[in-house]
Design an enzyme around this catalytic site. Structure first.
Site, PDB file in Angstrom:
ATOM      1  N   CYS A 119       0.614  -1.101  -0.048  1.00  0.00           N
ATOM      2  CA  CYS A 119       0.147  -0.089  -0.109  1.00  0.00           C
ATOM      3  C   CYS A 119       0.926   1.292  -0.075  1.00  0.00           C
ATOM      4  O   CYS A 119       1.347   1.588   1.085  1.00  0.00           O
ATOM      5  CB  CYS A 119      -0.905  -0.054   1.103  1.00  0.00           C
ATOM      6  N   CYS A 147      -0.470   4.259   2.492  1.00  0.00           N
ATOM      7  CA  CYS A 147      -0.129   4.033   3.570  1.00  0.00           C
ATOM      8  C   CYS A 147       1.304   4.167   3.896  1.00  0.00           C
ATOM      9  O   CYS A 147       1.632   4.702   5.199  1.00  0.00           O
ATOM     10  CB  CYS A 147      -0.368   2.520   4.067  1.00  0.00           C
ATOM     11  N   ASP A 148       2.134   3.890   3.186  1.00  0.00           N
ATOM     12  CA  ASP A 148       3.766   3.885   3.699  1.00  0.00           C
ATOM     13  C   ASP A 148       4.621   4.753   2.877  1.00  0.00           C
ATOM     14  O   ASP A 148       5.978   4.799   2.985  1.00  0.00           O
ATOM     15  CB  ASP A 148       3.810   2.288   3.526  1.00  0.00           C
TER      16      ASP A 148
END
Ligand code: NAP
Length: 308
Positions: free
Chosen positions: A134, A137-138
């Site tokens: 993801c 997200c990261d």
């Protein structure tokens, strides 16, 4: 006695939320059950550019939040639960969750798909320690660093472009010499000076003690392997349908995608499927939303017929 809903939707991604909107607007008593995060895969998408009407800076999370609020405003009830068992053959369908059990006249399966693992050595061991599925997200963790992206489809290239806003270098490792992604995304990636490509190659192993340090990359044509020093590796090699729960009872193709007709009916009366879990040719937010609308409309006609 346990409440009997008109329609229970399993899954709170675009297909499920759109089904909820249409079901509630047609005055069906509707419950949507989601086990984790509303929005599904969409929430892992940083920028939505191809959902008609999505405006500048439309993120996956903001779009799904608007979809949920809209469905809620028309009366959809929401429940967080993980359905573990089903009895959906009869006129009243029963879903057994980890928290509670639920009964309904119709079910819409909108459980979507999960990211697939690439399958290289240490992939699971270093997941969350440099290996991610993801970018939204990261990506921030890799600001100014070097990252690899595995895959050549729309997800890999969309996310490589997004990652280039953070990382110093984004190296796309693809197993063939041409991309599967749409031409528009390809052009954007080829013209992005931060994105480089390693063609005809697969990752065989991830190395690192505490966190990812290196990838072992093999050229499929020459057989040569090389060590690639990267801080992060984002895997986008496709998705697998979340349909295991229905394997014994609902017709699926060999990959586990649920087979429906054009009205989203499965082989079980009163059970419909919508979105990425369904066998179809184009998996997009717009087609998921369309599936959900059709499934809810067909569910409503089914209930109307049951009354006579
Ligand atoms: P996908 O289209 O199935 O592409 C998967 C990519 O991973 C392919 O390039 C494939 O290579 C490669 N691959 C598969 N298994 C591999 C392995 N074990 N090791 C290395 N590479 C591997 O999946 P996706 O890109 O996640 O897209 C899924 C669906 O969502 C598609 O329908 C896509 O159109 C849609 N989507 C759309 C958008 C958008 O419109 N902006 C964004 C994201 C996703 P080959 O090419 O050689 O098969």
């Amino acid at each position: 006695m346990e409440h009997i809903y008109d329609c229970i939707i399993i899954g709170g991604g675009p297909a499920g939320l759109s089904a909820g909107l249409y079901a509630a607007r047609s005055k069906m008593d509707t419950l949507l059950i989601e086990k984790a995060e509303y929005g599904g895969q969409v929430t892992t998408t940083a920028e939505i550019e191809n959902y008609p009407g999505s405006i500048e800076n439309c993120t996956g999370s903001s779009l799904s939040e608007r979809m949920k609020n809209q469905a809620s405003s028309f009366g959809v009830k929401f429940m967080e639960d993980d359905i573990a068992d089903t009895d959906i053959d009869g006129a009243i369908k029963v879903l057994k969750g980890k928290r509670d059990s639920y009964r309904s006249r119709t079910i819409i399966i909108a459980t979507g798909a999960n990211p697939r693992l690439s399958g290289f050595k240490n992939e699971e061991q270093l997941r969350g320690r440099g290996i991610s599925y993801c970018a939204t997200c990261d990506a921030d963790f890799f600001t100014g660093l070097d990252v690899a992206v595995i895959g050549g489809g729309n997800s890999a290239i969309t996310e490589a472009i997004y990652l280039s806003k953070f990382a110093e270098n984004v190296i796309v490792i693809h197993r063939r010499d041409s991309l599967r992604a749409t031409k528009y995304l390809q052009d954007r990636a080829f013209h992005n000076s931060k994105i480089k490509f390693i063609w005809n190659s697969v990752v065989e192993e991830a190395k690192g003690k505490e966190a990812l340090e290196q990838l072992v990359v093999k050229n499929k044509i020459t057989g040569e392997t090389r060590k690639l020093k990267v801080d992060g590796c984002f895997v986008f090699v496709g998705y697998d349908p979340v349909s295991q729960l229905f394997r014994e009872i609902i017709k699926m193709d060999e990959k586990g995608y649920i087979i429906t007709d054009e009205e989203m009916r499965t082989n079980i009366e009163g059970v419909f499927a919508a979105g990425d879990v369904r066998k179809k040719s184009l998996r997009q937010i717009v087609t998921a939303a369309a599936d959900g609308a059709i499934a809810a409309t067909t569910a409503e006609s089914y209930i109307e017929k049951m009354k006579f």
